[in-house]
Scaffold this active site. Structure first.
Site, short mmCIF file in Angstrom:
data_model
loop_
_atom_site.label_atom_id
_atom_site.label_comp_id
_atom_site.label_asym_id
_atom_site.label_seq_id
_atom_site.Cartn_x
_atom_site.Cartn_y
_atom_site.Cartn_z
N LYS A 143 -14.26 -4.30 5.07
CA LYS A 143 -13.85 -5.06 3.89
C LYS A 143 -14.88 -6.10 3.49
CE LYS A 143 -11.22 -8.41 6.66
NZ LYS A 143 -9.98 -9.20 6.78
N ASP B 162 -1.73 -7.34 -5.74
CA ASP B 162 -2.11 -6.18 -4.94
C ASP B 162 -2.51 -5.02 -5.84
OD1 ASP B 162 -2.58 -5.30 -2.44
OD2 ASP B 162 -0.51 -4.77 -1.95
N HIS C 237 -8.62 -1.07 -1.60
CA HIS C 237 -7.59 -2.11 -1.66
C HIS C 237 -8.24 -3.36 -2.26
CE1 HIS C 237 -5.06 0.02 1.49
NE2 HIS C 237 -6.25 0.56 1.67
N GLN D 138 1.19 -11.56 -3.84
CA GLN D 138 -0.16 -11.00 -3.82
C GLN D 138 -0.43 -10.16 -5.06
OE1 GLN D 138 -1.21 -8.24 -0.50
NE2 GLN D 138 -2.72 -9.80 0.00
N ARG E 253 5.15 -12.86 6.02
CA ARG E 253 4.44 -12.81 7.30
C ARG E 253 5.03 -13.86 8.24
NH1 ARG E 253 -1.68 -12.74 4.73
NH2 ARG E 253 -1.65 -10.61 3.96
N HIS F 186 -4.61 -1.05 -5.90
CA HIS F 186 -5.22 0.06 -5.16
C HIS F 186 -5.86 1.02 -6.14
CE1 HIS F 186 -2.13 -1.49 -2.38
NE2 HIS F 186 -3.07 -1.26 -1.48
N CYS G 290 0.81 -1.23 0.00
CA CYS G 290 0.00 0.00 0.00
C CYS G 290 0.84 1.28 0.00
CB CYS G 290 -0.95 0.01 1.19
SG CYS G 290 -1.76 -1.55 1.54
#
Length: 311
Positions: free
Chosen positions: A135, A53, A181, A51, A33, A55, A4
């Site tokens: 979410k 990902d 997101h 991911q 993680r 935005h 992000c």
């Protein structure tokens, strides 16, 4: 860390106008993680993952429409694989939430509106949202009925405040954008693991690592088997000859266990007639099928990404 902040830096790299919004940024980014011992579970829960990902930076009046487009996108994507969504959860404000309550109210109002506009049934999961926004979580079922979470979509009014990002509206005023997101696959590794579980290893032909195997009845049929496979490979099919020293029965059993969609049995009759005997991993064997007919049928099946076998 997540990706992000880096997309925020891209957004901040220049002055933005309301006419430019929405701005959609996406990448395949690696995430790490520290999963606790005992929770790591093969591809389904790993410490390192990739991911998809994305935005979306948009105006407040664009949030619902952007969310609906994301939902339509995931429906199309999941439909290719024959996946759900089987359960949609709207996760609301958690106890450790940050940011102004009025911004949370705006975010929590946008998600149900988008889901209802898209015609999606959902259940509310109280307090399970991210610390910076509510979410949508998308779950799918595997072959034995277990739920797995894949897609996550979050509406975020908070990070634009924290990172002080703005755009100029039609009145020349500086205004905060809204961030959405979006990770449709969730993680490529988990998505792959869920596909294995969902199909119980019996992938549709277009997704199978090996799509066709030719099995010669005897060594003298090896040349004809290779000729058939060459035609399939030329058509873009992932095909190979089983030239191992095993018996024909053992070859059939092995490829059946590996869930290869199609086995082609070739012997004297097939070599003379220019045909193949098709033994699909499920269903009945078909004899005397012309090679070109099989190549065309399987090529069409793969191109159309059909979930069922043609034979």
């Amino acid at each position: 860390p997540m990706n992000c902040p880096f997309h925020v830096l891209i957004y901040r790299s220049r002055t933005r106008s309301y006419k430019q919004l929405p701005i959609r940024l996406s990448e395949l980014g690696t995430v790490y993680r520290f999963e606790r011992s005992g929770t790591v579970h093969g591809l389904l829960r790993a410490r390192g993952l990739t991911q998809d990902d994305s935005h979306i930076f948009c105006r407040r009046d664009q949030v619902v429409d952007e969310m609906v487009e994301v939902i339509d996108f995931l429906r199309e994507l999941y439909g290719i694989f024959g996946l759900g969504p089987d359960r949609v959860r709207f996760s609301t404000k958690p106890d450790d939430a940050v940011g102004a309550p009025e911004l949370w109210d705006l975010a929590e109002a946008a998600i149900p509106e988008a889901l209802e506009k898209a015609g999606i049934d959902y259940e509310v999961d109280p307090g399970d949202g991210s610390f910076y926004g509510p979410k949508i979580d998308i779950d799918v079922r595997d072959a034995i009925g277990r739920y797995w979470q894949l897609c996550t979509v979050q509406v975020d009014f908070q990070l634009p405040e924290f990172f002080d990002i703005e755009y100029t509206d039609e009145h020349g005023q500086r205004v905060r954008p809204v961030m959405i997101h979006r990770a449709l696959y969730g993680a490529i590794e988990r998505f792959t693991g869920v596909l294995v579980e969902h199909f119980a290893g019996a992938f549709p032909t277009w997704l199978a690592p090996v799509q066709v195997v030719a099995i010669p009845i005897a060594d003298r049929h090896m040349a004809y088997a290779s000729e058939v496979i060459s035609k399939l490979v030329a058509a873009g099919v992932r095909a190979e000859v089983d030239d191992s020293d095993d018996t024909m029965g053992a070859k059939i059993r092995r490829n059946q266990m590996q869930k290869v969609p199609y086995m082609l049995i070739v012997g004297d009759a097939e070599a003379t007639a220019g045909t193949v005997s098709i033994r699909p991993r499920s269903g009945k064997e078909r004899r005397d099928v012309a090679v070109q007919e099989f190549v065309s049928t399987v090529s069409d099946e793969i191109a159309a990404k059909r979930l069922e076998l043609s034979y």
